[in-house]
Design a protein around this motif. Structure first.
Motif, PDB file in Angstrom:
ATOM      1  N   PRO A  54      -4.824   0.346   2.782  1.00  0.00           N
ATOM      2  CA  PRO A  54      -5.170  -0.059   4.148  1.00  0.00           C
ATOM      3  C   PRO A  54      -5.018  -1.566   4.322  1.00  0.00           C
ATOM      4  N   GLU A  55      -5.065  -2.019   5.568  1.00  0.00           N
ATOM      5  CA  GLU A  55      -4.972  -3.458   5.836  1.00  0.00           C
ATOM      6  C   GLU A  55      -6.116  -4.197   5.156  1.00  0.00           C
ATOM      7  N   GLY A  57      -9.667  -3.269   2.629  1.00  0.00           N
ATOM      8  CA  GLY A  57     -10.466  -2.259   1.944  1.00  0.00           C
ATOM      9  C   GLY A  57      -9.774  -1.653   0.744  1.00  0.00           C
ATOM     10  N   ARG A  58     -10.464  -0.716   0.156  1.00  0.00           N
ATOM     11  CA  ARG A  58     -10.051  -0.055  -1.076  1.00  0.00           C
ATOM     12  C   ARG A  58      -8.886   0.908  -0.816  1.00  0.00           C
ATOM     13  N   PRO A  59      -7.882   0.914  -1.705  1.00  0.00           N
ATOM     14  CA  PRO A  59      -6.803   1.891  -1.570  1.00  0.00           C
ATOM     15  C   PRO A  59      -7.259   3.276  -2.020  1.00  0.00           C
ATOM     16  N   SER A  60      -6.508   4.276  -1.636  1.00  0.00           N
ATOM     17  CA  SER A  60      -6.727   5.645  -2.091  1.00  0.00           C
ATOM     18  C   SER A  60      -5.519   6.071  -2.904  1.00  0.00           C
ATOM     19  N   LEU A  61      -5.763   6.896  -3.920  1.00  0.00           N
ATOM     20  CA  LEU A  61      -4.703   7.287  -4.843  1.00  0.00           C
ATOM     21  C   LEU A  61      -4.589   8.795  -4.959  1.00  0.00           C
ATOM     22  N   PRO A  85      -4.309   2.481   9.791  1.00  0.00           N
ATOM     23  CA  PRO A  85      -2.958   2.352   9.238  1.00  0.00           C
ATOM     24  C   PRO A  85      -2.966   1.976   7.760  1.00  0.00           C
ATOM     25  N   HIS A  86      -1.942   2.437   7.064  1.00  0.00           N
ATOM     26  CA  HIS A  86      -1.797   2.178   5.624  1.00  0.00           C
ATOM     27  C   HIS A  86      -0.342   1.896   5.285  1.00  0.00           C
ATOM     28  N   ARG A  87      -0.126   1.027   4.299  1.00  0.00           N
ATOM     29  CA  ARG A  87       1.157   0.924   3.613  1.00  0.00           C
ATOM     30  C   ARG A  87       1.105   1.982   2.525  1.00  0.00           C
ATOM     31  N   THR A 123       8.698   0.557   2.595  1.00  0.00           N
ATOM     32  CA  THR A 123       8.815   0.608   4.053  1.00  0.00           C
ATOM     33  C   THR A 123       7.998   1.776   4.596  1.00  0.00           C
ATOM     34  N   LEU A 124       7.320   2.490   3.695  1.00  0.00           N
ATOM     35  CA  LEU A 124       6.543   3.665   4.090  1.00  0.00           C
ATOM     36  C   LEU A 124       5.201   3.259   4.693  1.00  0.00           C
ATOM     37  N   THR A 125       4.819   3.929   5.761  1.00  0.00           N
ATOM     38  CA  THR A 125       3.515   3.725   6.380  1.00  0.00           C
ATOM     39  C   THR A 125       2.934   5.078   6.767  1.00  0.00           C
TER      40      THR A 125
END
Length: 143
Positions: A54-55, A57-61, A85-87, A123-125
């Protein structure tokens, strides 16, 4: 006797306040559950690591299974990803690992088979909404 019972009552009250402050509420922000399928050239991509960043905070895996299915994990006890939104990064590369304890958990390195536009130069979102989200990634080895 009264000072002892007053002391015990005060201690008990403070214990309840402390416990409710520590475990009574959840510090986990709102999450949406995220599942999907990752394919490469229309075939399931197994053993790929999927990261939603996320812009703030913690990422998710997540990790794909033999059919390319993944489920995101936010913490050890919470599935999902932060709302918003997330990269997205998807990688198949694995670093070598030598288990010095002798437990036989050595792992050989595996090179990246995906183009950089899916990981190092992603380039994935994705947009995570409240509730259940199904987000598939049909990747191409050449484009």
């Amino acid at each position: 006797m009264k000072p002892v019972s007053f002391f015990n009552a005060t201690l008990l009250s403070l214990s309840f306040v402390f416990l409710s402050a520590c475990g009574g509420g959840s510090d986990t922000p709102p999450l949406g559950t995220v599942t999907g399928v990752v394919t490469l050239d229309d075939k399931p991509l197994s053993d790929a690591e999927v990261t939603f960043q996320p812009e703030k905070g913690r990422p998710s895996l997540g990790k794909t299974d033999s059919e390319g299915n993944y489920t995101l994990v936010y913490t050890a006890s919470d599935n999902g990803a932060l709302i918003g939104p997330h990269r997205v990064l998807i990688t198949t590369a694995v670093e070598a690992f030598s288990d010095e304890s002798g437990g036989g958990n050595d792992r050989e390195a595996r090179p990246e088979i995906l183009p950089p536009k899916y990981n190092a130069q992603t380039t994935l979102t994705a947009q995570v909404k409240p509730g259940a989200n199904t987000i598939d990634f049909p990747l191409k080895s050449k484009e």
